[in-house]
Design a protein around this motif. Sequence first.
Motif, PDB file in Angstrom:
ATOM      1  N   ALA A 176       6.592   9.325   6.586  1.00 12.86           N
ATOM      2  CA  ALA A 176       7.375   9.786   8.125  1.00 12.86           C
ATOM      3  C   ALA A 176       6.057  10.609   8.560  1.00 12.86           C
ATOM      4  O   ALA A 176       5.746  11.556   7.765  1.00 12.86           O
ATOM      5  CB  ALA A 176       8.646  10.370   7.845  1.00 12.86           C
ATOM      6  N   GLY A 177       6.000  10.586   9.919  1.00 10.61           N
ATOM      7  CA  GLY A 177       4.671  11.723  10.486  1.00 10.61           C
ATOM      8  C   GLY A 177       3.225  11.469   9.959  1.00 10.61           C
ATOM      9  O   GLY A 177       2.572  12.034  10.322  1.00 10.61           O
ATOM     10  N   ARG A 178       3.064  10.572   9.184  1.00  9.11           N
ATOM     11  CA  ARG A 178       1.511  10.133   8.661  1.00  9.11           C
ATOM     12  C   ARG A 178       1.013   8.721   9.425  1.00  9.11           C
ATOM     13  O   ARG A 178       1.611   7.551   8.979  1.00  9.11           O
ATOM     14  CB  ARG A 178       1.399   9.944   7.226  1.00  9.11           C
ATOM     15  CG  ARG A 178       1.888  11.289   6.576  1.00  9.11           C
ATOM     16  CD  ARG A 178       2.552  11.198   5.149  1.00  9.11           C
ATOM     17  NE  ARG A 178       2.439  12.511   4.239  1.00  9.11           N
ATOM     18  CZ  ARG A 178       2.795  12.696   3.227  1.00  9.11           C
ATOM     19  NH1 ARG A 178       3.353  11.470   2.600  1.00  9.11           N
ATOM     20  NH2 ARG A 178       2.730  13.591   2.638  1.00  9.11           N
ATOM     21  N   SER A 179       0.426   9.093  10.147  1.00  7.98           N
ATOM     22  CA  SER A 179      -0.373   7.706  11.077  1.00  7.98           C
ATOM     23  C   SER A 179      -1.417   7.184  10.299  1.00  7.98           C
ATOM     24  O   SER A 179      -2.611   6.747  10.528  1.00  7.98           O
ATOM     25  CB  SER A 179      -0.776   8.152  12.386  1.00  7.98           C
ATOM     26  OG  SER A 179      -1.839   9.242  12.388  1.00  7.98           O
ATOM     27  N   VAL A 180      -0.716   6.537   8.880  1.00  9.48           N
ATOM     28  CA  VAL A 180      -1.976   5.937   8.242  1.00  9.48           C
ATOM     29  C   VAL A 180      -1.505   4.282   8.445  1.00  9.48           C
ATOM     30  O   VAL A 180      -0.364   4.169   7.846  1.00  9.48           O
ATOM     31  CB  VAL A 180      -1.791   6.257   6.692  1.00  9.48           C
ATOM     32  CG1 VAL A 180      -2.826   5.602   5.804  1.00  9.48           C
ATOM     33  CG2 VAL A 180      -2.130   7.730   6.686  1.00  9.48           C
ATOM     34  N   PRO A 181      -2.321   3.673   8.746  1.00 11.02           N
ATOM     35  CA  PRO A 181      -2.044   2.212   8.904  1.00 11.02           C
ATOM     36  C   PRO A 181      -1.789   1.509   7.306  1.00 11.02           C
ATOM     37  O   PRO A 181      -2.815   1.865   6.527  1.00 11.02           O
ATOM     38  CB  PRO A 181      -3.232   1.422   9.582  1.00 11.02           C
ATOM     39  CG  PRO A 181      -4.347   2.305   9.489  1.00 11.02           C
ATOM     40  CD  PRO A 181      -3.742   3.721   9.312  1.00 11.02           C
ATOM     41  N   VAL A 182      -0.857   0.709   7.104  1.00  6.32           N
ATOM     42  CA  VAL A 182      -0.749   0.097   5.871  1.00  6.32           C
ATOM     43  C   VAL A 182      -0.523  -1.640   6.047  1.00  6.32           C
ATOM     44  O   VAL A 182      -0.003  -2.039   6.687  1.00  6.32           O
ATOM     45  CB  VAL A 182       0.974   0.633   5.402  1.00  6.32           C
ATOM     46  CG1 VAL A 182       1.086  -0.191   3.902  1.00  6.32           C
ATOM     47  CG2 VAL A 182       0.853   1.906   5.197  1.00  6.32           C
ATOM     48  N   VAL A 183      -1.058  -2.205   4.882  1.00  4.88           N
ATOM     49  CA  VAL A 183      -1.120  -3.497   4.899  1.00  4.88           C
ATOM     50  C   VAL A 183      -0.336  -3.848   3.290  1.00  4.88           C
ATOM     51  O   VAL A 183      -1.027  -3.506   2.366  1.00  4.88           O
ATOM     52  CB  VAL A 183      -2.364  -4.369   4.968  1.00  4.88           C
ATOM     53  CG1 VAL A 183      -1.892  -5.700   4.937  1.00  4.88           C
ATOM     54  CG2 VAL A 183      -2.950  -3.947   6.494  1.00  4.88           C
ATOM     55  N   GLN A 184       0.632  -4.711   3.461  1.00  2.53           N
ATOM     56  CA  GLN A 184       1.443  -5.030   2.221  1.00  2.53           C
ATOM     57  C   GLN A 184       0.773  -6.092   1.854  1.00  2.53           C
ATOM     58  O   GLN A 184       0.728  -7.230   2.664  1.00  2.53           O
ATOM     59  CB  GLN A 184       2.590  -5.232   2.293  1.00  2.53           C
ATOM     60  CG  GLN A 184       3.632  -3.850   2.819  1.00  2.53           C
ATOM     61  CD  GLN A 184       4.950  -3.970   3.113  1.00  2.53           C
ATOM     62  OE1 GLN A 184       5.803  -3.939   2.256  1.00  2.53           O
ATOM     63  NE2 GLN A 184       5.187  -4.515   4.338  1.00  2.53           N
ATOM     64  N   VAL A 185       0.536  -6.320   0.489  1.00  5.22           N
ATOM     65  CA  VAL A 185       0.017  -7.753   0.043  1.00  5.22           C
ATOM     66  C   VAL A 185       0.549  -8.290  -1.373  1.00  5.22           C
ATOM     67  O   VAL A 185       1.074  -7.521  -2.102  1.00  5.22           O
ATOM     68  CB  VAL A 185      -1.816  -7.485  -0.561  1.00  5.22           C
ATOM     69  CG1 VAL A 185      -1.608  -6.172  -1.445  1.00  5.22           C
ATOM     70  CG2 VAL A 185      -2.299  -8.858  -0.910  1.00  5.22           C
ATOM     71  N   ASP A 186       0.753  -9.582  -1.298  1.00  2.00           N
ATOM     72  CA  ASP A 186       1.735 -10.433  -2.231  1.00  2.00           C
ATOM     73  C   ASP A 186       3.331 -10.170  -2.169  1.00  2.00           C
ATOM     74  O   ASP A 186       3.819 -10.983  -2.163  1.00  2.00           O
ATOM     75  CB  ASP A 186       1.025 -10.075  -3.643  1.00  2.00           C
ATOM     76  CG  ASP A 186       1.721 -10.681  -4.812  1.00  2.00           C
ATOM     77  OD1 ASP A 186       1.683 -11.912  -4.759  1.00  2.00           O
ATOM     78  OD2 ASP A 186       2.254 -10.087  -5.713  1.00  2.00           O
ATOM     79  N   ARG A 187       3.635  -8.734  -1.746  1.00  2.00           N
ATOM     80  CA  ARG A 187       4.957  -8.595  -1.824  1.00  2.00           C
ATOM     81  C   ARG A 187       5.197  -7.705  -0.429  1.00  2.00           C
ATOM     82  O   ARG A 187       4.094  -7.182   0.028  1.00  2.00           O
ATOM     83  CB  ARG A 187       5.448  -7.692  -2.936  1.00  2.00           C
ATOM     84  CG  ARG A 187       4.918  -8.596  -4.314  1.00  2.00           C
ATOM     85  CD  ARG A 187       5.229  -7.446  -5.436  1.00  2.00           C
ATOM     86  NE  ARG A 187       4.727  -7.830  -6.554  1.00  2.00           N
ATOM     87  CZ  ARG A 187       4.717  -7.135  -7.838  1.00  2.00           C
ATOM     88  NH1 ARG A 187       5.127  -5.861  -7.946  1.00  2.00           N
ATOM     89  NH2 ARG A 187       4.312  -7.836  -9.060  1.00  2.00           N
ATOM     90  N   MET A 188       6.353  -7.443  -0.096  1.00  2.00           N
ATOM     91  CA  MET A 188       6.771  -6.807   1.197  1.00  2.00           C
ATOM     92  C   MET A 188       7.958  -6.198   1.042  1.00  2.00           C
ATOM     93  O   MET A 188       8.878  -6.603   0.237  1.00  2.00           O
ATOM     94  CB  MET A 188       6.476  -7.388   2.390  1.00  2.00           C
ATOM     95  CG  MET A 188       7.388  -8.697   2.478  1.00  2.00           C
ATOM     96  SD  MET A 188       7.389  -9.756   4.146  1.00  2.00           S
ATOM     97  CE  MET A 188       7.956  -8.522   5.354  1.00  2.00           C
ATOM     98  N   ILE A 189       8.253  -4.859   1.561  1.00  2.00           N
ATOM     99  CA  ILE A 189       9.655  -4.239   1.824  1.00  2.00           C
ATOM    100  C   ILE A 189      10.167  -4.739   2.876  1.00  2.00           C
ATOM    101  O   ILE A 189       9.943  -4.580   3.892  1.00  2.00           O
ATOM    102  CB  ILE A 189       9.405  -2.674   1.633  1.00  2.00           C
ATOM    103  CG1 ILE A 189       8.409  -2.370   0.275  1.00  2.00           C
ATOM    104  CG2 ILE A 189      10.702  -2.216   1.481  1.00  2.00           C
ATOM    105  CD1 ILE A 189       8.317  -0.924   0.404  1.00  2.00           C
ATOM    106  N   PRO A 190      11.360  -5.565   2.681  1.00  2.00           N
ATOM    107  CA  PRO A 190      12.109  -5.960   3.695  1.00  2.00           C
ATOM    108  C   PRO A 190      12.636  -4.747   4.892  1.00  2.00           C
ATOM    109  O   PRO A 190      13.067  -3.539   4.465  1.00  2.00           O
ATOM    110  CB  PRO A 190      13.451  -6.669   3.313  1.00  2.00           C
ATOM    111  CG  PRO A 190      12.946  -7.141   2.022  1.00  2.00           C
ATOM    112  CD  PRO A 190      12.122  -5.964   1.553  1.00  2.00           C
TER     113      PRO A 190
END
Length: 325
Positions: A135-149
């Motif tokens: 929350a409040g952190r504008s860091v782009p994230v890419v999930q690989v192999d798995r993801m959190i629904p």
Amino acid sequence: MTTIKDVARLAGVSPSTVSKYINGGHVRLENLEAIRRAIDKLDYRVNPFARNLKARCSRSIGVLLPSISASFYGAVFMALDKVLRERGYHTMISCYNANHGLERDYLNYLISTGVDGLVYMPEDLTADEFGELTAGRSVPVVQVDRMIPGVAADAVLTDNAESVQSAMERMAAQGHRRIAIIAGPKAVLTAQERLAGYLRALEALNILYDDTLVISGELSFATGYQGLLRLMGSGNPPTAIFSTNYDMTLGAVTAARERGVRIPEDIDIWGYDCVDICRMMTPPLPVLHQPERELGRQTAKYLIERLEGYSGPPRLTRLKCELIL
């Protein structure tokens, strides 16, 4: 702690001249030599986060993985790291070793250090936990192999369920009707999807579900080893086993060899993501191979696009696995 001002004072130049030297700018020869001598004498080290604070760019990428010991994780990381390095980024890697507390701590740590982006292979975090930590952190994230629904972030996965169902249908075509599965923890998305593929195949093949043929456990050698012993020690053992993880397959094969169980005469074992081991056996074991290098490359591509300004909706890409017989 030595600062630019300390270097400038010893070199007899202004702090702006030292800053220009550090950032690759042109400095007069006599000043350049003086700055170098001062840096050596003071053992000055550049802090990349502080240096890039104004630009809000550290050229570093956090990578959070379950482990780096398995060949799959290593191959994904190497492909990812290669693409990022070619674009001028450096990676900071942390491994949480299937520990929920460490997964939370490392996620919080990496996005707090000033990284420009994060590559994340999740295991046990919920969408609420992820939202709380980011929350409040504008860091782009890419999930690989798995993801959190429920997490609105790009993800690069494989077609787990479809691949397992296809492999199961090939096993049935070879005459197997009593097929067991050694699966991972039910909390892990890949384990869920591979088990779903197994169940879909049973339904499509009109084979009755038998819970004695389903082994679930940690993604470990021990799970495969104990799973093989349990399955073969039952009153009605399977004719084939589908093992859904490298370490578990290695454990199952080891247990079979130690107990004199012949492969494939006594039991047919099919692996997932363990091409090197499976192809070295005589005869070779059939195996579902994930495109780990493409997983890494596509993940890096998505992250770089986010860093360069892409602001579209989250993207989900599923890559196909290859069945090697």
